[in-house]
Design a protein around this motif. Structure first.
Motif, mmCIF file in Angstrom:
data_model
loop_
_atom_site.group_PDB
_atom_site.id
_atom_site.type_symbol
_atom_site.label_atom_id
_atom_site.label_comp_id
_atom_site.label_asym_id
_atom_site.label_seq_id
_atom_site.Cartn_x
_atom_site.Cartn_y
_atom_site.Cartn_z
ATOM 1 N N ASP A 81 0.800 -1.205 0.029
ATOM 2 C CA ASP A 81 0.078 0.005 -0.109
ATOM 3 C C ASP A 81 0.810 1.346 0.086
ATOM 4 O O ASP A 81 1.871 1.228 1.013
ATOM 5 N N ASP A 82 0.612 2.342 -0.853
ATOM 6 C CA ASP A 82 0.956 3.403 -0.982
ATOM 7 C C ASP A 82 2.662 3.502 -1.583
ATOM 8 O O ASP A 82 3.317 4.393 -1.153
ATOM 9 N N ALA A 83 2.924 2.310 -1.959
ATOM 10 C CA ALA A 83 4.508 2.194 -2.616
ATOM 11 C C ALA A 83 4.624 3.053 -3.676
ATOM 12 O O ALA A 83 3.913 2.763 -4.606
ATOM 13 N N PRO A 84 5.574 3.690 -3.942
ATOM 14 C CA PRO A 84 5.936 4.321 -5.108
ATOM 15 C C PRO A 84 6.232 3.398 -6.348
ATOM 16 O O PRO A 84 6.003 3.574 -7.659
ATOM 17 N N ILE A 85 6.825 1.978 -5.971
ATOM 18 C CA ILE A 85 7.106 1.103 -6.824
ATOM 19 C C ILE A 85 6.923 -0.241 -6.235
ATOM 20 O O ILE A 85 6.967 -0.468 -4.940
ATOM 21 N N ASN A 86 6.139 -1.254 -7.322
ATOM 22 C CA ASN A 86 6.060 -2.735 -6.709
ATOM 23 C C ASN A 86 6.515 -3.435 -7.564
ATOM 24 O O ASN A 86 7.461 -3.264 -8.300
ATOM 25 N N GLU A 87 6.721 -4.898 -7.198
ATOM 26 C CA GLU A 87 7.579 -5.890 -8.035
ATOM 27 C C GLU A 87 6.534 -6.808 -8.813
ATOM 28 O O GLU A 87 5.844 -7.689 -8.194
ATOM 29 N N MET A 88 6.987 -6.775 -10.051
ATOM 30 C CA MET A 88 6.206 -7.698 -10.907
ATOM 31 C C MET A 88 6.940 -9.045 -10.858
ATOM 32 O O MET A 88 7.893 -9.075 -10.824
ATOM 33 N N GLN A 89 6.082 -9.975 -10.826
ATOM 34 C CA GLN A 89 6.557 -11.366 -10.272
ATOM 35 C C GLN A 89 6.507 -12.351 -11.795
ATOM 36 O O GLN A 89 7.637 -13.148 -11.925
ATOM 37 N N TYR A 90 5.482 -12.172 -12.562
ATOM 38 C CA TYR A 90 5.520 -13.104 -13.478
ATOM 39 C C TYR A 90 4.608 -12.664 -14.810
ATOM 40 O O TYR A 90 3.345 -12.038 -14.377
ATOM 41 N N ILE A 91 4.836 -12.532 -15.969
ATOM 42 C CA ILE A 91 3.890 -12.279 -16.973
ATOM 43 C C ILE A 91 3.232 -13.417 -17.466
ATOM 44 O O ILE A 91 3.850 -14.449 -17.945
ATOM 45 N N TYR A 92 1.942 -13.719 -17.602
ATOM 46 C CA TYR A 92 1.221 -14.863 -17.600
ATOM 47 C C TYR A 92 0.447 -14.856 -19.130
ATOM 48 O O TYR A 92 0.165 -15.673 -19.688
ATOM 49 N N ARG A 93 0.520 -13.579 -19.751
ATOM 50 C CA ARG A 93 -0.177 -13.554 -21.095
ATOM 51 C C ARG A 93 0.296 -12.022 -21.588
ATOM 52 O O ARG A 93 0.378 -11.151 -21.046
ATOM 53 N N ALA A 94 0.408 -12.096 -22.971
ATOM 54 C CA ALA A 94 0.772 -11.040 -23.971
ATOM 55 C C ALA A 94 0.135 -10.980 -25.194
ATOM 56 O O ALA A 94 -0.079 -12.125 -25.783
ATOM 57 N N TRP A 95 -0.255 -9.805 -25.517
ATOM 58 C CA TRP A 95 -1.241 -9.535 -26.872
ATOM 59 C C TRP A 95 -1.040 -8.403 -27.473
ATOM 60 O O TRP A 95 -0.654 -7.536 -26.894
#
Length: 95
Positions: A81-95
């Motif tokens: 909550d209220d973080a300026p940046i978060n951590e992406m873990q996994y990309i499961y779809r792209a189109w």
């Protein structure tokens, strides 16, 4: 040689969730996690949401990510909550 921007994110996340948006840009950065002394090299991804907001997420060094610039991606992310940046873990779809 250009000095990379540096970021720090906490290891205590509020929740893990899924979101999506268009990948707009990728920038190499250095990252420090929690209280660990190691400095890690990561990518900073800028994602445009459906509302047109730009959100930034830290992501692992994975050269395949460059294939997704200007594409929509759905991904798992650790939020704080209220973080300026978060951590992406996994990309499961792209189109």
């Amino acid at each position: 040689m250009k000095e990379l921007d540096s970021y720090h994110i906490d290891l205590e996340y509020t929740y893990i969730g899924y979101t999506s948006g268009k990948l707009k840009s990728i920038t190499p950065i250095v990252l420090r996690l929690g209280e660990h002394p190691e400095i890690l090299q990561r990518y900073l991804l800028t994602i445009e949401t459906r509302k047109g907001d730009l959100k930034k997420y830290v992501y692992y060094l994975d050269k395949r990510i460059f294939e997704f610039v200007d594409k929509n991606i759905s991904f798992e992310v650790k939020f704080r909550d209220d973080a300026p940046i978060n951590e992406m873990q996994y990309i499961y779809r792209a189109w």
